[in-house]
Design an enzyme around this catalytic site. Structure first.
Site, short mmCIF file in Angstrom:
data_model
loop_
_atom_site.label_atom_id
_atom_site.label_comp_id
_atom_site.label_asym_id
_atom_site.label_seq_id
_atom_site.Cartn_x
_atom_site.Cartn_y
_atom_site.Cartn_z
N GLY A 11 1.17 -1.26 -0.25
CA GLY A 11 -0.15 -0.55 0.11
C GLY A 11 1.19 1.27 0.34
N HIS A 12 2.02 1.38 -0.99
CA HIS A 12 2.70 2.26 -0.33
C HIS A 12 2.26 3.28 -0.96
CE1 HIS A 12 3.94 1.10 -4.48
NE2 HIS A 12 3.86 2.05 -4.89
N GLY A 14 -0.85 4.39 -1.43
CA GLY A 14 -1.99 5.66 -0.32
C GLY A 14 -1.48 5.97 0.96
N GLY A 17 0.89 4.20 3.51
CA GLY A 17 2.07 3.46 3.32
C GLY A 17 2.75 4.47 2.62
N SER A 108 -7.10 0.11 13.20
CA SER A 108 -7.68 0.73 12.69
C SER A 108 -8.05 1.07 14.16
CB SER A 108 -9.13 1.34 11.92
OG SER A 108 -9.64 2.51 12.39
N SER A 109 -8.37 2.16 15.14
CA SER A 109 -8.77 2.46 16.25
C SER A 109 -10.47 1.54 16.01
CB SER A 109 -9.00 3.64 16.38
OG SER A 109 -9.74 4.56 15.65
N CYS A 110 -11.29 1.97 14.92
CA CYS A 110 -12.62 1.41 15.04
C CYS A 110 -12.46 -0.53 15.75
CB CYS A 110 -13.46 2.07 13.53
SG CYS A 110 -12.73 0.47 12.31
N TYR A 137 -15.19 -3.26 8.64
CA TYR A 137 -14.19 -2.86 8.08
C TYR A 137 -13.51 -3.82 9.99
CZ TYR A 137 -10.09 -0.59 7.39
OH TYR A 137 -8.67 0.22 7.62
N LYS A 141 -10.40 -5.79 9.81
CA LYS A 141 -9.27 -5.92 11.42
C LYS A 141 -8.50 -6.52 12.01
CE LYS A 141 -7.32 -2.43 7.85
NZ LYS A 141 -5.89 -2.80 7.35
N PRO A 164 -3.82 2.49 14.66
CA PRO A 164 -3.88 4.00 14.83
C PRO A 164 -4.74 4.69 14.92
CG PRO A 164 -3.02 3.83 12.77
CD PRO A 164 -3.33 1.85 13.09
N ASN A 166 -7.48 8.18 14.58
CA ASN A 166 -8.17 8.78 13.33
C ASN A 166 -6.26 9.77 12.25
OD1 ASN A 166 -10.70 8.58 12.95
ND2 ASN A 166 -10.49 9.31 14.78
N HIS A 180 -12.90 9.87 4.62
CA HIS A 180 -12.61 10.49 6.51
C HIS A 180 -13.02 12.23 6.81
CE1 HIS A 180 -10.51 6.75 6.43
NE2 HIS A 180 -11.17 6.23 7.36
N ASP A 270 -24.10 10.54 13.26
CA ASP A 270 -22.82 11.36 14.26
C ASP A 270 -21.83 9.98 14.94
OD1 ASP A 270 -22.92 13.77 15.09
OD2 ASP A 270 -24.39 13.32 16.89
#
Length: 309
Positions: A11-12, A14, A17, A108-110, A137, A141, A164, A166, A180, A270
């Site tokens: 993913g270099h 993105g 990446g 991801s923090s989600c 998603y 993850k 990570p 956001n 986002h 929200d």
């Protein structure tokens, strides 16, 4: 990692990446490789195995993913879970089979429950229900994180994971349908300024709290973990600071120099009410963020303006 070690960044191109590649090169790593989607389809198991067999990377940063904001996650959940699982399964298994020395998986923090205690510690994973708008998603993850743990437990593979908060910065996705909140607002305010519009509409009530980390800080944290951390548990990467969406919108409004008003559309979702990561584990390993929010937004806005020129 040695300076001439062969390092593959999946993913270099993105947001994530490309920042990792910049950071590695700035630290003197000379053998960093990446493949475009046309050159290597990470959802294709045969292509991935052939790549690992031929290139034999020693270290892997798994930053490739199918990503998007609330709208994209809600609209295309099947694609989000299927494609992310494919990418992760193919790369992690190939890294095991072809004896990669170390792999870092980016989540991801989600992944954390919607109504999590705050700030969110690593051990809160799987302690409650996920936020429905990005459940697909998040499940992918979580699976990638657990896959790294299980390969480490069963085979001794040095596979680590970080989550990570956001992210924003150069190479972000500014498409209003799939982006986002940060890049979406930067684009909205810029276009409203250029077109002399009287107001900018912001989704939701403006009350949710969010933490934002500049992608260059995130990349620095990832490289630091690759160099200094071998634990089984995943590690949060963030600032430990938060702002409301209203405060974020007001900062962006000032940076862009938009003179109109803000309007909040409470008919729009929200998302999670609050999402602040506990970063004490990362700080305990010896790393802390450097770029403050307003400075990071200025940098991101400059990149956006230059990119549309």
């Amino acid at each position: 990692m040695k300076k001439d070690s062969k390092i593959y960044v999946a993913g270099h191109r993105g947001l994530v990446g490309s920042a990792i590649v910049r950071n590695l090169k700035s630290k003197g790593y000379t053998n960093v490789i990446g493949k475009t989607h046309k050159e290597l389809d990470l959802t294709n198991q045969l292509e991935v195995r052939k790549f690992f067999e031929e290139e034999k990377p020693e270290y892997v940063f798994l930053a490739a993913a199918h990503v998007g904001g609330i709208n994209a996650n809600s609209t295309y959940p099947a694609e989000f879970i299927y494609e992310n699982l494919e990418i992760q399964n193919n790369v992690i298994k190939a890294a095991h089979d072809f004896k990669v020395k170390k792999l870092l998986f980016l989540g991801s923090s989600c992944i954390y429950p919607k109504m999590c205690p705050q700030p969110i510690k690593e051990e809160y994973l799987l302690s409650g229900y996920l936020e429905p708008t990005n459940e697909a998603y998040a499940l992918a993850k979580i699976s990638g994180l657990k896959m790294c743990q299980f390969f480490k437990k069963q085979y001794g593979d040095n596979f680590i994971s970080c989550m990570p908060t956001n992210l924003y910065g150069p190479n972000d996705n500014f498409d209003l349908e799939t982006s986002h909140v940060m890049p979406a607002l930067i684009r909205k305010f810029h276009e409203a300024k250029v077109n002399n519009e009287p107001f900018v509409e912001v989704w939701g009530t403006g009350k949710p709290l969010r933490e934002f980390l500049h992608v260059d800080d995130m990349a620095d944290g990832c490289v630091y973990l690759m160099e200094n951390y071998d634990g089984e548990e995943h590690v949060n990467i963030g600032t430990g600071k938060e702002v409301t969406i209203r405060e974020l919108a007001e900062i962006i409004k000032e940076v862009v120099e938009f003179n109109g008003e803000l309007r909040f559309n409470s008919d729009k979702p929200d998302g999670t009410p609050r999402k602040l990561l506990d970063v004490s584990k990362l700080e305990g390993v010896g790393w802390k963020y450097k770029i403050e929010l307003r400075d990071g937004i200025k940098d991101s806005y400059e990149w956006f303006v230059n990119s549309i020129k």
